[in-house]
Design an enzyme around this catalytic site. Structure first.
Site, PDB file in Angstrom:
ATOM      1  CG  ASN A 154      -2.107   0.971   1.016  1.00 39.94           C
ATOM      2  OD1 ASN A 154      -2.001   1.956   0.284  1.00 39.94           O
ATOM      3  ND2 ASN A 154      -3.224   0.712   1.670  1.00 39.94           N
ATOM      4  CG  ASP A 155       1.450   3.316   3.658  1.00 41.14           C
ATOM      5  OD1 ASP A 155       0.422   3.880   3.231  1.00 41.14           O
ATOM      6  OD2 ASP A 155       1.575   2.900   4.818  1.00 41.14           O
TER       7      ASP A 155
END
Length: 465
Positions: free
Chosen positions: A394-395
């Protein structure tokens, strides 16, 4: 009993083996050899320590019993633990190293004659300073590692836990530790020694609870460093060369790795290790975001895109670890390669919950090392790839790190996934990652969201292929 010179020689050999172990562990290809060097060095160090001690026949039996019991428990855990739980295991082991340092310091303080440190109330000044530092750092390592374990295991919330005046309290306690160490050296009071250990346990808890899940890889690495320094401090107390060398190697390499990771995550090194300054602001910036449209698909859509691709880049993240999807992913990749599709893996240095987490999981699934590339090696390839298959990351794929100066991850190097012709993003929902912010990649025109469990979706894609 062997002579001091011979002991020093064999300790030097074990130290060299530990250095070779670190060198081997720096690469997946040589990690098995590195482990072998480390095990050999530790066997030599333990054997020499036994042979260096004089007559302790009364306690020898108990030492052997405890070694066998501890070894059996360690072997059982090693065989049973899944690779996905490796971060929790590492945190647990760090706590035991710290606790061992505390116990050795307590033993040396209560019975200094046994360690040739003087007598109660008249301990050598240098030894008292060393055991105080070893006990304090060991206690901080123990309690901090327990909090890290609870957060990683999900028993405790991974969100930062903060309260008003927290950093002032931490600074006050750290100053108190320094003051108590000085007073202890002056008075050699047993009460001060116990207070020093107690508040060191307390500051360990307080330093780790405000650190959120996004910074957990740095925390694991830093606790590893703390455990090394604790061992080195106790090594000076015991005048044990092997402990000093081992502790210094672990302490320095862990600190360097933590610094490198902080740079890679655009985090302040001192902010993280001193209790997550700014964690509250980072976790609250994503509230009340407007709902944005996304394109979603299924396993059949993903299989169609992959079958018509000439190159696919896999981007694994912690979601893959949680779903234990690494073996299903390997099976999908094998199917793609049978259709003459070029496949490679892109690994972000902080993907997962500890340094090298994704590399370990892929190695468990027997993914060839020459197909796995770090961010710097593969980032330019995304623009020429047909499909990027993001599974649980994700990040580390969020484009706002390059475009939004107000973002808490601004400046953090990310994988240029959005440059691919098509992006398949496997995720259970649109929930933010550990940094607590929305991922702009979800809403790109070339992104197709695959909302499902990572393992099941990967297996379904393989069936459709």
């Amino acid at each position: 009993m062997i002579s001091a010179n011979l002991s020093a020689f064999f300790y030097l050999i074990s130290g060299v083996l530990f250095i070779l172990a670190l060198r081997g562990l720096s690469s997946p290809e040589t990690s098995r050899k590195g482990n072998f060097y480390g095990i050999t060095g530790m066997i030599i160090a333990i054997t020499v320590t036994f042979l260096s001690v004089g007559n302790f026949s009364n306690g020898f039996f108990y030492v052997i019993i405890f070694l066998l019991v501890g070894g059996a428990i360690g072997a059982f855990i090693a065989f049973k633990i899944p690779m996905t739980a490796m971060p929790e295991l590492v945190a647990g082991f760090h706590s035991l190293v710290g606790l061992a340092a505390v116990f050795v310091a307590i033993s040396a303080f209560i019975n200094p004659q046994a360690f040739n440190l003087g007598s109660p109330g008249d301990i050598k000044l240098a030894s008292l300073i060393e055991m105080s530092i070893g006990a304090a750092v060991g206690a901080i390592t123990f309690s901090g590692s327990i909090i890290a374990f609870l957060k990683l295991q999900g028993i405790m919330s991974g969100a930062p836990i903060t309260f008003k005046g927290q950093h002032f309290l931490n600074a006050l306690i750290l100053f108190s530790i320094v003051l108590l160490t000085y007073l202890l050296c002056v008075s050699q009071s047993s009460n001060l020694f116990w207070i020093l250990i107690a508040i060191s346990f307390l500051i360990g808890f307080l330093l780790i609870i405000p650190i959120g899940g996004a910074d957990m890889p740095v925390v694991i690495s830093m606790l590893n460093s703390y455990s090394g320094w604790a061992a080195a401090g106790i090594g000076f107390t015991l005048e044990n060369t092997a402990l000093i060398i081992t502790g210094a190697l672990v302490g320095s390499s862990g600190a360097i790795l933590s610094y490198i990771m902080c740079k890679g995550m655009n985090r302040s090194f001192f902010s993280v290790i001193l209790g997550g300054f700014g964690a509250t602001e980072q976790s609250s910036k994503n509230t009340n975001k407007e709902q944005r449209p996304v394109k979603s698909g299924n396993a059949d859509d993903a299989a169609f895109l992959m079958k018509n691709a000439s190159s696919v880049i896999i981007v694994p993240g912690y979601g893959m670890a949680v779903a234990q999807a690494q073996h299903a992913l390997r099976e999908m990749v094998d199917t793609l390669k049978k259709n003459d599709i070029k496949v490679s893996y892109a690994i972000h240095p902080v993907a997962g919950r500890m340094p090298g987490h994704m590399n370990v999981l892929l190695a468990e699934a027997n993914v060839p090392y020459d197909e796995v590339f770090e961010l710097e090696e593969i980032n330019n390839d995304f623009a020429n790839a047909d499909v990027a298959f993001v599974i649980g990351a994700n990040d580390v794929t969020n484009p706002v790190a390059k475009t939004d100066p107000q973002s808490p991850i601004y400046g953090m190097p990310v994988l240029d996934v959005e440059k691919c012709k098509s992006v398949l993003f496997v995720k259970r929902s649109l929930s933010p990652g550990y940094a607590g912010i929305d991922n702009d990649l979800f809403y790109k025109e070339n992104t197709l969201m695959l909302f499902a469990d990572a393992k099941k979706m990967t297996e379904d894609i393989t069936k459709n292929l």
